[in-house]
Scaffold this active site. Structure first.
Site, PDB file in Angstrom:
ATOM      1  N   ASP A   1      -8.271 -27.466  35.448  1.00  0.00           N
ATOM      2  CA  ASP A   1      -6.757 -26.749  35.412  1.00  0.00           C
ATOM      3  C   ASP A   1      -7.325 -25.256  35.644  1.00  0.00           C
ATOM      4  O   ASP A   1      -8.366 -25.080  36.120  1.00  0.00           O
ATOM      5  CB  ASP A   1      -6.407 -26.958  33.965  1.00  0.00           C
ATOM      6  CG  ASP A   1      -7.276 -26.453  32.992  1.00  0.00           C
ATOM      7  OD1 ASP A   1      -8.285 -25.702  33.002  1.00  0.00           O
ATOM      8  OD2 ASP A   1      -6.973 -26.770  31.722  1.00  0.00           O
TER       9      ASP A   1
ATOM     10  N   HIS B   1      -1.770 -28.663  28.562  1.00  0.00           N
ATOM     11  CA  HIS B   1      -2.406 -29.386  29.709  1.00  0.00           C
ATOM     12  C   HIS B   1      -2.865 -30.479  29.762  1.00  0.00           C
ATOM     13  O   HIS B   1      -2.774 -31.300  30.568  1.00  0.00           O
ATOM     14  CB  HIS B   1      -3.763 -28.374  29.867  1.00  0.00           C
ATOM     15  CG  HIS B   1      -3.340 -26.898  30.526  1.00  0.00           C
ATOM     16  ND1 HIS B   1      -4.146 -25.906  30.795  1.00  0.00           N
ATOM     17  CD2 HIS B   1      -2.211 -25.845  30.301  1.00  0.00           C
ATOM     18  CE1 HIS B   1      -3.689 -24.726  31.267  1.00  0.00           C
ATOM     19  NE2 HIS B   1      -2.380 -24.843  30.719  1.00  0.00           N
TER      20      HIS B   1
END
Length: 483
Positions: A126, A27
């Site tokens: 996220d 990520h």
């Protein structure tokens, strides 16, 4: 840290975007690139918060952090103290705990930014960080989720509450694949591990809760592009949330030790065009001792030159390096390889301990294929460099990615995994030869070259992804201007 040129507009006068990334290297890489583009291309300021899960930075994290440009305010949030860590049933639960622990600090940073001369424009999180939406709500700015995996997984994620409501048994007992708009059929063995656990388990319940939380955001950015998954994108039109494809966002800046970078490139310079097999299972993927031996023997069998970003085997989990590796961890970094392997492959193979300058490798003309775990960052980097893939997925959504890449995009061939999750050296060597030596390889290179061109166009000035991100940043500016 690397340095970008100073922006023409002082950062203190620019609308500010706060980004919160969970402790996942997969990520952090696209989050860093998104932050860079917001500053360099869209006239915003950006603070990137990384919710650490461990006190000591891993080798991979330290290398990436050192390459983040100074134009981005990069802040590492403290990891949860070791003495308050509960036991976890899954890696995802540990990640969620680290983010939950960090949210009070996110509040502090957000309030500080809101009180400064630069108006806060948006919060970007996220899929794990959606609970931080309350921070954005209190400050009156939108909260967007940046989904760092493909549209196909997002579709499954957003449809999960509906699928769960209709299900009367366990997912692993299903006899028919899951069929979602525009997606290749998702077979049971391709589902993320969290969906194969008992539906009453904390692993599954937590995953389902994350999917339900996703409906609370104001919009979703996805690290993909329309021409890679066109039918899936069209299927997103029925969603209540605005969904924007803004990829491929990959980190093109040099990462890692420059000496290792130069040594690898020099080695590749002496190999014929399209002859090298590059092997890497990403920052987190690990094989068992037996499987590592089998892979080594397979590489030797093919007689192709190879570069292998190798990790110490882990017999307990396929994600044994998920939270990174520490420098100097191994006294004998390659002692687990078959006896005589290093001597027999001297001059043919290049072994890189854990970390590899992947962008430089994939962009080199001597590389003919990429054996990959199908993590989304690695997939996009391979596509952007026109390199066909040998797909060997290990965990998370990687098996879904591999299916899409083989069946839909036609840029990969999957390794056939036998009983007990084991792939023989004969199978591994056969798939490598299929991509490298045969007519099928030429067909795949043609396909991946066409996809590469469409990816490059998507992020060009007039491309669909560039246009989508510009639209979103205009929305964020309007919120900032009203403050």
């Amino acid at each position: 840290m690397g340095r970008d040129e100073e922006p023409l507009i002082p950062s203190s006068a620019r609308p500010h975007v706060l980004l919160l990334c969970s402790p996942c290297m997969g990520h952090l890489i696209p989050f860093a690139e998104l932050a860079r583009q917001l500053v360099a291309d869209h006239g915003l300021s950006a603070t990137l918060l990384f919710a650490a899960a461990t006190d000591l930075p891993s080798e991979e994290y330290a290398a990436l952090a050192a390459s983040v440009p100074n134009s981005i305010d990069f802040v590492v949030l403290p990891a949860p103290p070791a003495d308050v860590l509960p036991s976890f049933d899954s890696m995802r639960e540990r990640v969620m705990h680290a983010v939950s622990w960090s949210i009070p600090r996110v509040w502090d940073v957000a309030r500080s930014l809101a009180a400064s001369t630069a108006p806060l424009a948006a919060l970007v999180v996220d899929m794990v960080g959606v609970p931080a939406r309350d921070v954005a709500k209190e400050l009156g700015v939108p909260c967007y989720m940046f989904f760092t995996s493909p549209w196909m997984l997002l579709s499954l994620f957003l449809h999960l509450p509906e699928l769960d409501a209709k299900l009367t048994k366990e997912y692993r007992d299903a006899t028919e694949p899951i069929r979602l708009p525009g997606c290749v059929p998702i077979h049971v063995h391709e589902l993320p591990g969290s969906m194969l656990a008992d539906r009453s388990s904390s692993t599954y319940v937590g995953f389902l809760s994350m999917a339900k939380e996703a409906a609370r955001v104001d919009g979703i950015l996805v690290n993909t592009f329309c021409d890679l998954e066109p039918a899936v994108g069209e299927g997103m039109d029925c969603m209540k949330l605005p969904v924007h494809a803004v990829g491929p966002l990959v980190w093109a800046r040099p990462i890692g030790v420059q000496e290792d970078h130069s040594r690898t490139v020099r080695w590749l310079d002496h190999r014929p065009r399209g002859s090298v097999v590059y092997v890497s299972f990403g920052s987190g993927g690990t094989l068992t001792w037996q499987q590592t031996t089998e892979l080594a023997l397979a590489l030797e069998m093919t007689q192709h030159p190879f570069v292998w970003a190798i990790k110490r085997p882990d017999n307990d989990t396929v994600s044994g390096a998920f939270f990174g590796t520490q420098q100097g961890e191994d006294d004998d970094p390659f002692g687990f390889l078959p006896r005589g392997f290093i001597e027999r492959t001297k001059g043919v193979g290049l072994l890189l301990q854990s970390w590899a300058p992947q962008t430089a490798i994939l962009s080199h003309a001597s590389v003919g294929c990429f054996m990959t775990h199908c993590g989304w960052n690695s997939t996009l980097e391979s596509i952007l460099n026109g390199v066909p893939m040998v797909a060997w997925p290990l965990y998370a959504e990687q098996k879904m990615n591999a299916a899409m890449l083989e069946v839909q995009a036609k840029v990969a061939v999957r390794v056939s995994i036998g009983p007990g999750g084991f792939a023989s050296k004969e199978e591994i060597a056969s798939v490598i030869r299929h991509v490298m030596d045969e007519e099928e390889g030429a067909r795949m290179r043609k396909f991946v070259g066409e996809v590469r061109d469409r990816a490059a166009h998507a992020v060009s000035k007039d491309g669909s992804s560039a246009h989508a991100l510009a639209q979103v940043t205009n929305v964020w500016r309007s919120f900032a201007s009203e403050k």
